[in-house]
Enzyme design. Sequence first.
Site, short mmCIF file in Angstrom:
data_model
loop_
_atom_site.label_atom_id
_atom_site.label_comp_id
_atom_site.label_asym_id
_atom_site.label_seq_id
_atom_site.Cartn_x
_atom_site.Cartn_y
_atom_site.Cartn_z
CB CYS A 1 24.80 48.19 -12.13
SG CYS A 1 23.06 48.64 -11.93
CD GLU B 1 -2.60 -1.16 2.70
OE1 GLU B 1 -2.60 -0.13 3.41
OE2 GLU B 1 -3.19 -2.20 3.00
CB CYS C 1 21.41 47.38 -8.63
SG CYS C 1 21.93 45.90 -9.53
#
Length: 690
Positions: free
Chosen positions: A430, A127, A427
């Site tokens: 950058c 099962e 960021c």
Amino acid sequence: MNTPALPSSAHAPSERAAALRALLDYHAHRYHTLDAPEIPDAEYDRLFCELQAIEAAHPSLRTPDSITQRVGGQVLAGFAPVRHQVPMLSIGTETDTSANGARAFDARVRRALGLSDADPQLEYVTELKFDGLAISLRYENGVLVQAGTRGDGEVGEDVTNNIRTIGQIPLRLPADAPALLEVRGEVYLRRDAFEALNDRQRAKIAAGAKGEKTFVNPRNAAAGAVRQLDSSVTAQRPLSFFAYGVAQIAPAPALQTHFALLQQLKSWGFAVAEQTALARGADELVAFYQRIGAARWQLPFDIDGVVYKVNALALQQRLGFVTREPRWALAHKYPAQEQLSTVLAIDVQVGRTGKLTPVARLAPVFVGGVTVTNATLHNEDEARRKDVRVGDTVIVRRAGDVIPEVVAVLPEQRTPGAAAFRMPSQCPVCASAVLREAGEVEHRCSGGLYCPAQRKQAMLHYAQRRAVEVEGLGEKLVDQLVDAGLVNTLPDLYRLGLNALARLDRMADKSAQNIVAALEKSKQTTLPRFLFGLGIRHVGEASAKDLARHFGRLDRIMNASVEQLLQVKDIGPVLAHSIRSFFDQPHNREVVEQLRACGVHWDEQEPTSAPERPLLGKTFVLTGSLPSLSRQQAKDMLEAAGAKVAASVSKKTDYVLAGEAAGGKLEQAHALGVAVLDEAGLRALLAQTG
Ligand code: IVH
């Protein structure tokens, strides 16, 4: 209550056992009573096994109140207690995930029955081990009168009202059912229902609802629903149920086997998992374990293993129980899908469209069959909601091929002073400003193609197979090219000479030649691929195809107004505006112009109108390899003619396009009477209708 401390294993066994017991009691309480587990099952199992091993080595340390002598939680104030006339026991668990687990079980059973190698193989029922909540259902004179949770195995909670909300559980049995029947089984939540539930919860939380939470996994969500004091809440969670056994039945039917009993339950209206099967001998147990293991993630619900049960009821009776576990059954687990790890760092990645994604770097951990070292935290809201911090111990989950995720933090183990996560305001690549638009969950780098991270992603997007396809232009090479300042824009790629490439670190002459050749080859493309490759926000492959089909030529798309764009099938306002604003940027038009100047080209067509889409509304399925067309080419051709290409054959399929070494799909086509074409047939069809 704080998590009890666990002294190091150097301590005396008695101390270690006492500490393990305290810790296991604590976690069992959180799991069974509060529905708020703090550690993954695999971790709990490890602690439990350690305690079992100490007690086995030192039987005098096995106290009657040890958790190894009990089976579960405690009755929650609020539900009436249910005394189980037949205790709800658990089954022995095998965590060795090799075939040995099944073989050792078969050997133990045979030994206990006094069988020798010469005796025939034993029959078992195999099962699924459902990952839900055990429930006992009592029917008197065919009517559901009581539903109880397992509780501590002797006394559970009366959750009848909640269980009545589950459509899959019969409230009344057919007339041939016995006067007394107590069925045992598992209440669970399908994975899709779980995802939908968590989506709803997230929406409520986002709307500021108090006291709402998301659920760690389907089992916790199911357990929470069953143990709701307000059954209308339960009713909103689409729970399911599988029956796997019987505790009481009177008058007793003349059934000899567990399998026959399950069939009988089915005929009385209970759901029994269709995977339930018979197996003879250890080899077939192993085969079942492996077969289900391979198909595990295709199942619509979670399982954490399989269960083997001796089929003959008379043999079950002879085998009996040891320390409250049946000798005739075994739960054989699969590798855990949740494990503990620690967060080494939270990095922020910048995607193609400038989207910032926080990613947890994790101490390597083996979970769901792979070693995981990263998990996405999606966005700032999600990271803060889960409150993941550097140094935290976290539960990592990987279910199937779903990407790994941090499902929860163990706040008790937090290093004091760890700071909450914040999205940076600049960021990380950058240093441009990071913006979050009103109503959006995402943070974006405002640097656009000035940002090297976005430039790199833009190139990878352009070069991928589904777009313009530049073979061999992968992440490493793009990193090198951008970092060395050799490539800033897409057209720069086509200006790369062999010399510049060959000067790159670890670039052999041959590879440089291959890249140049691949770039050359990529110049011949199609309009949909090129459009998709430009990386216009929201423009996926399908919309690129729709646009190309509708307008036929790139300049028409570039100059189309929002209104004209909205005329295209499946193009809505978000997409239309995104396309318009992309081509409103002079530098994007410049990129397109330069790419064409570098030699990138495709066949432009007149816009298609209905008669030129001769296969509109027809569904095709491809199989095998065609003499001259690649699969992609055949697909492009069919779609250009308006046909849909589906993955599998059904009655709705109009044609199966079959080539060399066509397999099952061809057979299915024959079986369903679907028309079959070869490549020549397809060309003829297009010529005829076109
Ligand atoms: S049989 C006396 N069969 O696993 C045997 N249990 O420790 C009683 N479970 O919480 C259990 N799938 O709810 C059995 N096919 C299955 C099962 C199953 C899941 C659960 C059960 C219990 C635990 C057993």
